[in-house]
Design a protein around this motif. Structure first.
Motif, PDB file in Angstrom:
ATOM      1  N   VAL A 242       0.872  -1.174   0.000  1.00 18.16           N
ATOM      2  CA  VAL A 242       0.000   0.000   0.000  1.00 18.16           C
ATOM      3  C   VAL A 242       0.909   1.223   0.000  1.00 18.16           C
ATOM      4  O   VAL A 242       1.818   1.334   0.834  1.00 18.16           O
ATOM      5  CB  VAL A 242      -0.935   0.000   1.223  1.00 18.16           C
ATOM      6  CG1 VAL A 242      -1.618   1.357   1.384  1.00 18.16           C
ATOM      7  CG2 VAL A 242      -1.977  -1.107   1.080  1.00 18.16           C
ATOM      8  N   VAL A 243       0.678   2.101  -0.962  1.00 19.02           N
ATOM      9  CA  VAL A 243       1.497   3.306  -1.125  1.00 19.02           C
ATOM     10  C   VAL A 243       0.640   4.514  -0.753  1.00 19.02           C
ATOM     11  O   VAL A 243      -0.495   4.639  -1.235  1.00 19.02           O
ATOM     12  CB  VAL A 243       1.985   3.433  -2.586  1.00 19.02           C
ATOM     13  CG1 VAL A 243       2.754   4.731  -2.799  1.00 19.02           C
ATOM     14  CG2 VAL A 243       2.823   2.223  -2.973  1.00 19.02           C
ATOM     15  N   ALA A 244       1.176   5.380   0.113  1.00 20.34           N
ATOM     16  CA  ALA A 244       0.455   6.606   0.497  1.00 20.34           C
ATOM     17  C   ALA A 244       1.404   7.787   0.397  1.00 20.34           C
ATOM     18  O   ALA A 244       2.515   7.743   0.941  1.00 20.34           O
ATOM     19  CB  ALA A 244      -0.087   6.484   1.917  1.00 20.34           C
ATOM     20  N   ASP A 245       0.982   8.829  -0.321  1.00 24.19           N
ATOM     21  CA  ASP A 245       1.774  10.058  -0.446  1.00 24.19           C
ATOM     22  C   ASP A 245       1.189  11.103   0.495  1.00 24.19           C
ATOM     23  O   ASP A 245      -0.019  11.375   0.444  1.00 24.19           O
ATOM     24  CB  ASP A 245       1.755  10.552  -1.891  1.00 24.19           C
ATOM     25  CG  ASP A 245       2.485   9.592  -2.814  1.00 24.19           C
ATOM     26  OD1 ASP A 245       3.472   8.981  -2.369  1.00 24.19           O
ATOM     27  OD2 ASP A 245       2.061   9.438  -3.973  1.00 24.19           O
ATOM     28  N   VAL A 246       2.050  11.680   1.323  1.00 21.28           N
ATOM     29  CA  VAL A 246       1.559  12.559   2.394  1.00 21.28           C
ATOM     30  C   VAL A 246       2.430  13.810   2.524  1.00 21.28           C
ATOM     31  O   VAL A 246       3.598  13.832   2.127  1.00 21.28           O
ATOM     32  CB  VAL A 246       1.533  11.827   3.764  1.00 21.28           C
ATOM     33  CG1 VAL A 246       0.639  10.597   3.711  1.00 21.28           C
ATOM     34  CG2 VAL A 246       2.937  11.450   4.232  1.00 21.28           C
ATOM     35  N   CYS A 247       1.833  14.847   3.129  1.00 21.30           N
ATOM     36  CA  CYS A 247       2.545  16.072   3.489  1.00 21.30           C
ATOM     37  C   CYS A 247       2.906  15.947   4.966  1.00 21.30           C
ATOM     38  O   CYS A 247       2.039  16.019   5.832  1.00 21.30           O
ATOM     39  CB  CYS A 247       1.662  17.286   3.267  1.00 21.30           C
ATOM     40  SG  CYS A 247       1.088  17.434   1.562  1.00 21.30           S
ATOM     41  N   ARG A 248       4.195  15.726   5.222  1.00 20.08           N
ATOM     42  CA  ARG A 248       4.637  15.365   6.570  1.00 20.08           C
ATOM     43  C   ARG A 248       5.304  16.539   7.263  1.00 20.08           C
ATOM     44  O   ARG A 248       6.077  17.291   6.659  1.00 20.08           O
ATOM     45  CB  ARG A 248       5.647  14.224   6.471  1.00 20.08           C
ATOM     46  CG  ARG A 248       6.240  13.741   7.784  1.00 20.08           C
ATOM     47  CD  ARG A 248       7.438  12.850   7.478  1.00 20.08           C
ATOM     48  NE  ARG A 248       7.984  12.149   8.629  1.00 20.08           N
ATOM     49  CZ  ARG A 248       8.941  12.617   9.426  1.00 20.08           C
ATOM     50  NH1 ARG A 248       9.435  13.831   9.231  1.00 20.08           N
ATOM     51  NH2 ARG A 248       9.415  11.892  10.416  1.00 20.08           N
ATOM     52  N   LEU A 249       5.008  16.690   8.553  1.00 16.61           N
ATOM     53  CA  LEU A 249       5.683  17.669   9.408  1.00 16.61           C
ATOM     54  C   LEU A 249       6.487  16.898  10.441  1.00 16.61           C
ATOM     55  O   LEU A 249       6.028  15.875  10.956  1.00 16.61           O
ATOM     56  CB  LEU A 249       4.653  18.562  10.104  1.00 16.61           C
ATOM     57  CG  LEU A 249       3.779  19.391   9.156  1.00 16.61           C
ATOM     58  CD1 LEU A 249       2.511  19.875   9.861  1.00 16.61           C
ATOM     59  CD2 LEU A 249       4.568  20.558   8.603  1.00 16.61           C
ATOM     60  N   SER A 250       7.696  17.387  10.767  1.00 16.70           N
ATOM     61  CA  SER A 250       8.542  16.643  11.712  1.00 16.70           C
ATOM     62  C   SER A 250       7.977  16.690  13.133  1.00 16.70           C
ATOM     63  O   SER A 250       8.354  15.875  13.976  1.00 16.70           O
ATOM     64  CB  SER A 250       9.971  17.190  11.679  1.00 16.70           C
ATOM     65  OG  SER A 250       9.976  18.570  11.987  1.00 16.70           O
ATOM     66  N   SER A 251       7.077  17.639  13.413  1.00 18.91           N
ATOM     67  CA  SER A 251       6.367  17.702  14.691  1.00 18.91           C
ATOM     68  C   SER A 251       5.160  18.601  14.504  1.00 18.91           C
ATOM     69  O   SER A 251       5.002  19.230  13.437  1.00 18.91           O
ATOM     70  CB  SER A 251       7.271  18.259  15.798  1.00 18.91           C
ATOM     71  OG  SER A 251       7.717  19.557  15.446  1.00 18.91           O
ATOM     72  N   MET A 252       4.308  18.681  15.525  1.00 23.21           N
ATOM     73  CA  MET A 252       3.126  19.555  15.439  1.00 23.21           C
ATOM     74  C   MET A 252       2.720  19.957  16.843  1.00 23.21           C
ATOM     75  O   MET A 252       2.671  19.119  17.742  1.00 23.21           O
ATOM     76  CB  MET A 252       1.980  18.772  14.768  1.00 23.21           C
ATOM     77  CG  MET A 252       0.763  19.624  14.497  1.00 23.21           C
ATOM     78  SD  MET A 252       1.108  20.848  13.210  1.00 23.21           S
ATOM     79  CE  MET A 252       0.112  22.201  13.801  1.00 23.21           C
ATOM     80  N   PHE A 253       2.424  21.260  17.043  1.00 30.33           N
ATOM     81  CA  PHE A 253       2.023  21.785  18.357  1.00 30.33           C
ATOM     82  C   PHE A 253       3.070  21.505  19.428  1.00 30.33           C
ATOM     83  O   PHE A 253       2.735  21.301  20.599  1.00 30.33           O
ATOM     84  CB  PHE A 253       0.669  21.234  18.812  1.00 30.33           C
ATOM     85  CG  PHE A 253      -0.478  21.539  17.885  1.00 30.33           C
ATOM     86  CD1 PHE A 253      -0.683  22.823  17.398  1.00 30.33           C
ATOM     87  CD2 PHE A 253      -1.361  20.543  17.505  1.00 30.33           C
ATOM     88  CE1 PHE A 253      -1.751  23.101  16.546  1.00 30.33           C
ATOM     89  CE2 PHE A 253      -2.434  20.816  16.658  1.00 30.33           C
ATOM     90  CZ  PHE A 253      -2.630  22.095  16.171  1.00 30.33           C
ATOM     91  N   ALA A 254       4.348  21.452  19.024  1.00 29.14           N
ATOM     92  CA  ALA A 254       5.417  21.312  20.022  1.00 29.14           C
ATOM     93  C   ALA A 254       5.624  22.675  20.691  1.00 29.14           C
ATOM     94  O   ALA A 254       5.284  23.716  20.116  1.00 29.14           O
ATOM     95  CB  ALA A 254       6.702  20.846  19.339  1.00 29.14           C
ATOM     96  N   PRO A 255       6.179  22.690  21.916  1.00 24.21           N
ATOM     97  CA  PRO A 255       6.355  23.964  22.615  1.00 24.21           C
ATOM     98  C   PRO A 255       7.138  24.964  21.767  1.00 24.21           C
ATOM     99  O   PRO A 255       8.171  24.619  21.184  1.00 24.21           O
ATOM    100  CB  PRO A 255       7.144  23.574  23.864  1.00 24.21           C
ATOM    101  CG  PRO A 255       6.811  22.139  24.086  1.00 24.21           C
ATOM    102  CD  PRO A 255       6.625  21.548  22.711  1.00 24.21           C
TER     103      PRO A 255
END
Ligand SMILES: [Fe+2]
Length: 409
Positions: A242-255
């Motif tokens: 299964v192949v999924a293409d995504v917009c990835r962030l290395s973190s989210m809502f971090a301090p």
């Protein structure tokens, strides 16, 4: 009609872009002309009572319905991802009321349901602050809810989007977890900046693949490095993979983070026979998000995806123009509207008679900060760099927003 939802505080300044009241903006296009523009608040119970996030009356209808629009089964829905969707009248965008699938929907409704182009079925989920944390649903082509089941997850994570293939549902369960203390702090003082979900990388990152027709007992989970993904472009099955293409962030809502960490465009390849997973960078430091694709290829192998670019700006989310990403060779074609103009999600509307990979038009609202003019901009998806084939100046500003739908005649 092109209709787009967004967050637009009606009663007081909103402390966060995600927490205004839903407002839809629709433009009717007929025989090459724009014949009507209309904007309407979604008349939710929170709008009617002037309540802020967490302060509305109890019940599934108590949400701001401010994220997306969906056209399915002859109904136009708006969704705020928490609580029930609202049904809108496509004739005038007035609100008919909360929509609970004839009393069958007992969970929230994602802002990103997926409509299978072969069956017309709408696959979706709801996530909750309390158990069940994740529930999967299917509505048939007429909009009747025909399947609901709980997908077991250990905690409440913020799950904004998911993906389907022709045979699979693909969930990302990532470490932005519900924080009760932060939620209470927010409700007590919305200007505090507290957000009810926070970055908690120890919770782990994983992607689950389960049968599209249901069967959470056979879900297979794949572990990933900690990350956050709001949006996927598309997914498809290729044999065991299964192949999924995504917009990835290395973190989210971090301090201390204004938004998320370093963005990259990724291809996840999940081998459902061996359990192997690969997480390949397609574009490094890639400030592109709010993706779209040809809806006729949803769940099928796609050659192209479309993203909004954003510009380096330490003070705000600074959306720019259009990126057309070619997955066969990772090349890109771009259109930039100029530094004072900002676009949103580019909705792909297919050309009725042409099944080619990019036969269609890309639509979005573009706002010019220097002139104050908002426009609907239309780009031929086969010739992105050429810029708009049409633009329609609007009689008023259209605030920046989120997701759109196309309502056919
Ligand atoms: Fe979204």
């Amino acid at each position: 009609m092109y209709v787009r939802n967004g967050s637009n505080p009606s009663h007081a300044d909103s402390p966060h872009w995600f927490f205004g009241d839903g407002m839809v903006h629709g433009i009717r296009l007929e025989r090459g002309r724009a014949t009507a523009y209309r904007n309407r608040y979604v008349r939710t119970t929170m709008f009617d009572t002037g309540a802020g996030f967490g302060q509305g009356p109890p019940g599934g209808a108590s949400n701001q319905s401010n994220v997306s629009c969906i056209w399915h089964g002859g109904r136009l829905l708006s969704s705020g991802e928490v609580g029930l969707p609202y049904e809108l009248d496509p004739a005038d965008l007035s609100t008919r009321g909360p929509f609970d699938f004839a009393g069958k929907l007992a969970t929230a409704f994602t802002a990103h349901p997926k409509i299978d182009p072969a069956t017309g079925h709408m696959h979706f989920f709801g996530y909750g602050f309390t158990p069940p944390f994740l529930t999967y649903h299917i509505a048939d082509e007429h909009g009747s809810l025909i399947h609901s089941e709980v997908v077991d997850t250990p905690r409440s994570t913020m799950i904004h989007d998911f993906a389907i293939t022709a045979t699979d549902a693909v969930f990302w369960d990532l470490p932005v977890t519900f924080d009760l203390d932060a939620a209470i702090a927010y409700i007590a003082d919305p200007s505090s900046g507290a957000f009810p979900y926070s970055w908690n990388p120890d919770a782990g990152s994983r992607v689950g693949v389960m049968p599209l027709t249901g069967g959470a007992a056979s879900i297979r989970w794949f572990e990933l490095e900690p990350c956050y993904v709001f949006h996927g472009v598309n997914a498809f099955r290729r044999g065991d993979e299964v192949v999924a293409d995504v917009c990835r962030l290395s973190s989210m809502f971090a301090p201390g983070e204004l938004f998320g960490g370093t963005p990259t465009h990724r291809r996840w390849t999940l081998n459902t026979a061996t359990g192997a997973v690969s997480d390949d960078v397609l574009a490094d430091h890639d400030p592109g998000d709010l993706p779209s694709r040809d809806p006729r290829r949803l769940g099928r192998e796609h050659r192209y995806g479309y993203l909004v670019s954003s510009r380096d700006n330490p003070n705000t989310v600074d959306l720019g123009g259009l990126i057309k990403h070619d997955y066969t060779n990772t090349t890109r074609e771009v259109w930039d509207p100029g530094p004072s103009r900002h676009s949103g999600e580019w909705l792909f509307v297919p050309t009725a008679s042409d099944l080619a990979d990019d036969a269609g038009y890309l639509l979005t609202y573009v706002h010019d900060e220097s002139s104050g003019v908002s426009e609907l901009v239309i780009i031929d998806a086969t010739a992105v760099a050429r810029g708009p084939v049409a633009s329609i100046a609007l009689p008023q500003r259209v605030p920046y927003g989120f997701h759109a739908a196309w309502v056919p005649a």
